[in-house]
Design a protein around this motif. Structure first.
Motif, mmCIF file in Angstrom:
data_model
loop_
_atom_site.group_PDB
_atom_site.id
_atom_site.type_symbol
_atom_site.label_atom_id
_atom_site.label_comp_id
_atom_site.label_asym_id
_atom_site.label_seq_id
_atom_site.Cartn_x
_atom_site.Cartn_y
_atom_site.Cartn_z
ATOM 1 N N THR A 184 -4.034 0.598 -2.690
ATOM 2 C CA THR A 184 -4.360 0.172 -1.336
ATOM 3 C C THR A 184 -4.668 -1.323 -1.358
ATOM 4 O O THR A 184 -5.526 -1.766 -2.120
ATOM 5 C CB THR A 184 -5.562 0.936 -0.782
ATOM 6 O OG1 THR A 184 -5.282 2.340 -0.812
ATOM 7 C CG2 THR A 184 -5.864 0.517 0.646
ATOM 8 N N THR B 45 0.836 -1.196 0.000
ATOM 9 C CA THR B 45 0.000 0.000 0.000
ATOM 10 C C THR B 45 0.877 1.255 0.000
ATOM 11 O O THR B 45 1.748 1.411 0.857
ATOM 12 C CB THR B 45 -0.926 -0.001 1.229
ATOM 13 O OG1 THR B 45 -1.831 -1.097 1.121
ATOM 14 C CG2 THR B 45 -1.701 1.311 1.319
ATOM 15 N N SER C 129 -5.886 -4.425 0.911
ATOM 16 C CA SER C 129 -6.533 -4.779 2.172
ATOM 17 C C SER C 129 -6.204 -6.224 2.546
ATOM 18 O O SER C 129 -6.044 -7.090 1.688
ATOM 19 C CB SER C 129 -8.038 -4.596 2.058
ATOM 20 O OG SER C 129 -8.568 -5.481 1.102
#
Length: 125
Positions: free
Chosen positions: A122, A91, A124
């Protein structure tokens, strides 16, 4: 002058893939080695990978080796960063850059004269 514009960032789950593109305009694109860097807020800009003017040679940071691939299409004035098996630690804001004339390849930000505006990636968990 070289103008660079990145695209392709976004939100992806760990293990997923993204392909970043960097479109160049201005002077002859094939005259410059190109690089990808990334930066997390509050940290220094980090080398990701670099590619020679013809695209025949590439080099990568150890942290991305085997997962990321840089390529370029000089006919389209575009350089790509294919990112596979993404991890949360990937990220960052990703930047493409054009190296100074005469630089074959480099992992040093100060040897790059032109930078794009960056694209957010990004990952996750």
């Amino acid at each position: 002058q070289v103008q660079l514009s990145e695209s392709g960032g976004g939100l992806v789950q760990a293990g997923g893939s993204l392909r970043l593109s960097c479109a160049a305009s201005g002077r002859t694109f094939s005259s410059n080695a190109m690089g990808w860097f990334r930066q997390v807020l509050g940290k220094e800009r980090e080398f990701v990978g670099t590619i020679s003017r013809t695209g025949g040679v590439t080099a990568y940071a150890d942290s991305v080796k085997g997962r990321f691939t840089i390529s370029r299409d000089n006919a389209r004035n575009t350089v790509y960063l294919q990112m596979n098996n993404l991890k949360p630690e990937d990220t960052a804001v990703y930047y493409c850059a054009a190296a100074r004339q005469g630089i074959l390849m480099s992992d040093t930000p100060s040897q790059y004269d032109y930078w794009g505006q960056g694209t957010q990636v990004t990952v996750s968990s």
